[in-house]
Design an enzyme around this catalytic site. Structure first.
Site, mmCIF file in Angstrom:
data_model
loop_
_atom_site.group_PDB
_atom_site.id
_atom_site.type_symbol
_atom_site.label_atom_id
_atom_site.label_comp_id
_atom_site.label_asym_id
_atom_site.label_seq_id
_atom_site.Cartn_x
_atom_site.Cartn_y
_atom_site.Cartn_z
ATOM 1 N N HIS A 30 0.840 -1.194 0.000
ATOM 2 C CA HIS A 30 0.000 0.000 0.000
ATOM 3 C C HIS A 30 0.877 1.246 0.000
ATOM 4 O O HIS A 30 1.322 1.695 1.069
ATOM 5 C CB HIS A 30 -0.907 0.003 1.232
ATOM 6 C CG HIS A 30 -1.819 -1.182 1.317
ATOM 7 N ND1 HIS A 30 -1.364 -2.441 1.639
ATOM 8 C CD2 HIS A 30 -3.173 -1.281 1.134
ATOM 9 C CE1 HIS A 30 -2.397 -3.278 1.652
ATOM 10 N NE2 HIS A 30 -3.491 -2.601 1.344
ATOM 11 N N GLU A 418 -17.567 -4.620 24.904
ATOM 12 C CA GLU A 418 -16.735 -5.828 24.981
ATOM 13 C C GLU A 418 -15.564 -5.798 24.009
ATOM 14 O O GLU A 418 -14.443 -6.186 24.358
ATOM 15 C CB GLU A 418 -17.578 -7.087 24.718
ATOM 16 C CG GLU A 418 -18.613 -7.400 25.774
ATOM 17 C CD GLU A 418 -19.958 -6.769 25.477
ATOM 18 O OE1 GLU A 418 -20.940 -7.139 26.143
ATOM 19 O OE2 GLU A 418 -20.031 -5.902 24.563
ATOM 20 N N HIS A 481 -28.254 -15.987 25.471
ATOM 21 C CA HIS A 481 -27.189 -15.821 26.454
ATOM 22 C C HIS A 481 -26.446 -17.127 26.744
ATOM 23 O O HIS A 481 -25.498 -17.122 27.544
ATOM 24 C CB HIS A 481 -27.758 -15.267 27.766
ATOM 25 C CG HIS A 481 -28.081 -13.808 27.709
ATOM 26 N ND1 HIS A 481 -28.853 -13.240 26.720
ATOM 27 C CD2 HIS A 481 -27.720 -12.777 28.528
ATOM 28 C CE1 HIS A 481 -28.971 -11.945 26.935
ATOM 29 N NE2 HIS A 481 -28.286 -11.636 28.015
#
Length: 680
Positions: A30, A418, A481
């Site tokens: 790149h 999270e 869950h």
């Protein structure tokens, strides 16, 4: 203000050409971002505090290339400023076995964190800034400033579009991390084309809303003084992180400047030649660095960095004399060692102790060891009462102005973030000083952070996930869950411990191995429901990752289990014994650690000539390497009271015994080889 001269312009051109040559030689990479960001790299690195001859010096400034695809820029800077990276290394860019892989990797001196997955680097940088703030608040004294470094980040539109950067930047603003400075390469191009096709929000207003200072550089292609002024202004903001919005042209100087075509492909040979001519270089030569550029960086970076490091060493020596306890503690941490006999604080249990949820046993470990381990720092993603991750006397890591803690606090309120929590923990670990970061959430929601967990394992950051609510034992919360595939997913990752302890001794063993680990992260999966203390368990045995919990002579079957299913297997063995069927019970709390044991030991646990059945209320995908037959759950869970859900899926002593009998009958008369034995 710094005065810039022709040597600075030559240095910038050298960086650009060196990065282009590096990509062109590999015919892969790149070049666009390095061409646009070379001026910022030159200005920033020329005033950063670092010692290339001692890249681990704790009070160095940190540099994170969050847009890791621009790594040719970073490699060029490392080479020019005196790090252990040669021109030959640059010529081997992206080649098998080279020291210069296609994106930055942590093991190379001078690379602070592994980046490439966008958004991770800026989030790591938040963790580094938090670690520095904590180290300074813990050890600095009015007459001794041991820690005052900055963390600098380069990032682009891709990082800003990834949700993890929003999570981490929001927290950084809340925490008022004035030691964090990010330079945003606003070149308005991504792989698909102009950012306008998908991204036209006002980034500056968003960051101002997060609580960041936002500064502007309108001509990042050439305005060295403007870049320097913005960085100087950012360093004055002691109670806010800073985003410098710098407008650049991707592929500056190229025939395709400003186009997405220059983002991820080498320049054509004619383009390289005209570029070199434009910047005053011989178009027929490659990897040329004028000696005056080397000399300039020797004068502005290497020599001052060595002097600053030596001055710090003398300061720390005096500090150790005046503050011997703190000095000895910090010296130990800098050596990467834990306190002597710290593990004696780990709790032990016998069958006389009551049944307790392993998440509660985890809380007991943290309560017992936190005072022994000043490097222990952690928190929870807004689930503290459920994860039980906070010890009673914990002080929150908060800006002093909040009134709810200060930067010496070691309990982090991550909020419902999270993924950012995982990346921030990686940054805290990468900072140094032997930090041992941990973070709590439900096991099912560690999946939200899978990208950061993968980078923990790839980079060797020994972070710890306290992952509670580990199974269908969650009960009424239901399938959303209840983790099913989660452990199979993370067990398949290289270089990660995935613990699922069955009782108190195994919880202590999980923490012992995790805290002593230097290069391997851990996930400790913990139950919501109470589990009995098991006869036959011990910290020593469980620390091997797997062991014979209860044995019989000449077993008819081996039941191998983890977590809550170990005690279930013990009860099932009793049911089988009533039918004159002999069962050995094996606890296998961590596959990774067990696999590190000698084959002779592992075969003593899971030998030939006995059918082996695994028992775990999770996906069976990963069990083929240890068991001939697996009893698990290969569908999503169910909502209901935990005992009823266990019964629904057949996880009762009778259900396990029934399947054990079927396994014995199926393999009867066969010559069985342990699944541990492989052709290669």
């Amino acid at each position: 203000m710094t005065q810039f001269t022709d040597i600075d312009k030559l240095a910038v051109s050298t960086i650009r050409i060196l990065a282009v040559d590096t990509v062109s030689k590999a015919n892969s990479g790149h070049p666009g971002a390095p061409l646009g960001m070379a001026p910022a790299a030159h200005v920033l690195w020329s005033q950063m505090r670092m010692n290339p001859t001692n890249p681990d010096w704790i009070n160095r400034d940190r540099f994170v290339l969050s847009n890791g695809h621009a790594v040719a820029l970073l490699y060029s800077m490392l080479h020019l400023t005196g790090y252990d990276l040669s021109i030959e290394d640059l010529k081997q860019f992206r080649q098998l076995g080279s020291r210069t892989p296609g994106h930055p990797e942590f093991e190379l001196p001078g690379v602070e964190v592994t980046t490439g997955p966008l958004g991770q680097g800026i989030s790591n940088a938040v963790g580094m800034a938090m670690a520095q703030a904590n180290l300074a608040a813990t050890y600095n004294k009015p007459d001794f400033t041991l820690s005052d470094n900055y963390t600098y980040v380069f990032l682009g539109d891709g990082c800003l579009q990834e949700g993890i950067s929003s999570e981490a930047s929001s927290l950084a603003g809340h925490l008022k991390l004035g030691n964090l400075i990010a330079i945003y390469d606003d070149n308005k191009i991504t792989i698909d084309g102009a950012t306008s096709i998908s991204f036209d929000e006002d980034v500056a207003k968003r960051y101002e809303a997060y609580g960041w200072e936002v500064l502007y550089v309108e001509n990042g292609n050439e305005d060295l003084a403007g870049i320097a002024k913005a960085i100087a202004q950012a360093k004055l903001s002691k109670d806010r992180p800073t985003l410098i919005k710098m407008t650049t042209t991707i592929g500056y100087g190229s025939l395709h400047a400003g186009s997405h075509s220059v983002h991820g492909a080498p320049l054509k040979p004619d383009d390289v030649k005209q570029l070199k001519t434009k910047f005053g270089f011989n178009p027929e030569k490659s990897f040329v660095v004028p000696q005056e550029v080397y000399d300039h960086y020797q004068k502005t970076i290497l020599k001052p960095g060595v002097e600053a490091n030596n001055k710090w060493n003398k300061l720390f020596s005096e500090y150790q004399k005046k503050y011997p306890e703190l000095g000895a503690e910090l010296a130990r941490r800098l050596s990467g060692q834990l306190p002597a006999n710290w593990e004696s604080k780990l709790p032990t249990y016998t069958t006389k102790d009551s049944a307790v949820a392993t998440r509660k046993l985890s809380e007991t470990v943290l309560e017992d060891v936190y005072n022994q381990l000043p490097e222990l720092i952690g928190g929870s993603a807004d689930l503290t009462p459920s994860n039980l991750t906070r010890w009673k006397e914990a002080l929150d890591f908060q800006p002093p102005s909040s009134g709810s803690g200060n930067y010496s606090g070691r309990y982090i309120r991550y909020g419902i973030r999270e993924h950012a929590m995982g990346a921030i923990m990686n940054g805290i670990s990468a900072f140094g000083a032997n930090y041992k970061p941990y973070g709590g959430t439900f096991l099912n929601f560690v999946s939200y952070a899978a990208g950061a967990v993968r980078l923990s394992a790839l980079s060797g950051h020994p972070v710890i996930w306290v992952a509670t609510h580990d199974s269908i034992g969650v009960g009424e919360d239901g399938p959303t869950h209840q983790p099913i595939e989660t452990l199979a997913h993370f067990r398949s990752l290289p270089n990660i411990q995935v613990w699922r302890p069955a009782d108190g001794n195994e919880v202590s063993a999980a923490y012992k191995n995790s805290l002593e680990s230097k290069h391997t992260p851990s996930i400790i999966a913990l139950s919501r429901q109470n589990l009995p203390q098991l006869e036959g368990s011990s910290i020593e045995s469980a620390s091997k990752g797997g062991y014979v919990l209860q044995d019989v002579a000449n077993p008819d079957i081996i039941l191998v289990a983890t977590g809550s299913e170990v005690s279930l297997s013990v009860e099932a063995a009793k049911t089988l014994a009533a039918k004159n069927i002999k069962a050995r019970v094996v606890s296998l709390p961590d596959f990774f650690t067990f696999d590190k044991q000698p084959l002779e030991y592992r075969l003593s646990v899971l030998p030939d000539n006995v059918p082996i059945m695994s028992v775990e209320v999770l996906a069976t995908t990963c069990w083929g390497k240890y068991a001939h037959q697996s009893f698990g759950i290969d569908r999503f869970g169910a909502s209901g009271k935990a005992p009823e859900v266990f019964k629904f899926f057949g996880f009762t002593p009778e259900g396990v015994a029934e399947r054990a009998q079927k396994t014995i009958a199926f393999y009867k008369g066969d010559k069985l080889i342990s699944p541990l034995k492989k052709a290669f």
